[in-house]
Write a protein that holds these residues in place. Sequence first.
Motif, PDB file in Angstrom:
ATOM      1  N   GLN A  13       0.829  -1.187   0.000  1.00 35.69           N
ATOM      2  CA  GLN A  13       0.000   0.000   0.000  1.00 35.69           C
ATOM      3  C   GLN A  13       0.869   1.244   0.000  1.00 35.69           C
ATOM      4  N   PRO A  14       0.338   2.364  -0.467  1.00 38.78           N
ATOM      5  CA  PRO A  14       1.089   3.623  -0.381  1.00 38.78           C
ATOM      6  C   PRO A  14       1.553   3.874   1.046  1.00 38.78           C
ATOM      7  N   GLU A  87       5.600   5.380  -2.756  1.00 35.92           N
ATOM      8  CA  GLU A  87       4.649   6.313  -3.347  1.00 35.92           C
ATOM      9  C   GLU A  87       4.152   5.786  -4.683  1.00 35.92           C
ATOM     10  N   THR A  88       3.175   6.455  -5.215  1.00 35.78           N
ATOM     11  CA  THR A  88       2.569   5.979  -6.463  1.00 35.78           C
ATOM     12  C   THR A  88       3.517   6.081  -7.641  1.00 35.78           C
ATOM     13  N   SER A 126      -0.241   0.030  -4.441  1.00 31.66           N
ATOM     14  CA  SER A 126      -1.661   0.249  -4.701  1.00 31.66           C
ATOM     15  C   SER A 126      -2.450   0.048  -3.419  1.00 31.66           C
ATOM     16  N   SER A 127      -3.521   0.839  -3.285  1.00 33.11           N
ATOM     17  CA  SER A 127      -4.392   0.665  -2.134  1.00 33.11           C
ATOM     18  C   SER A 127      -5.539  -0.281  -2.463  1.00 33.11           C
TER      19      SER A 127
END
Length: 127
Positions: A13-14, A87-88, A126-127
């Motif tokens: 996850q982020p 981060e993305t 990714s969330s």
Amino acid sequence: QAHLVESGGDLVQPGGSLRLSCATSGVTLPITAVGWFRQAPGKEREGVSCISTRDGSTHYVDSVKGRFTISRDNANSTVYLEMSGLETEDPAVYYCVADQVLPCTVVLRGVAELDYWGQGTQVTVSS
């Protein structure tokens, strides 16, 4: 026997963390630098971090400074890339690289042909 073998890529996850490993035991000749590159779909390959085998100095691209840490375990012939605060813009295939002559400052520019490349490990955020 593969020269460089990466592992540790995963879905996080982020804000999460991952540790990538690069086993270098397949490289039998002396090397000057071991580093990490990454390439995301549709983007150019980017040098991320590098560690000198001569003096242990570490180098990072600006976008990962303070978040990523490269280190090496000589006993196990392994180089690690500790990634935190993912981060993305971090998702990519991460490749371990090594060179017998070039210093990290040249390796990370990504303009020279390097002696060894791993097969890559996928990092997804990714969330």
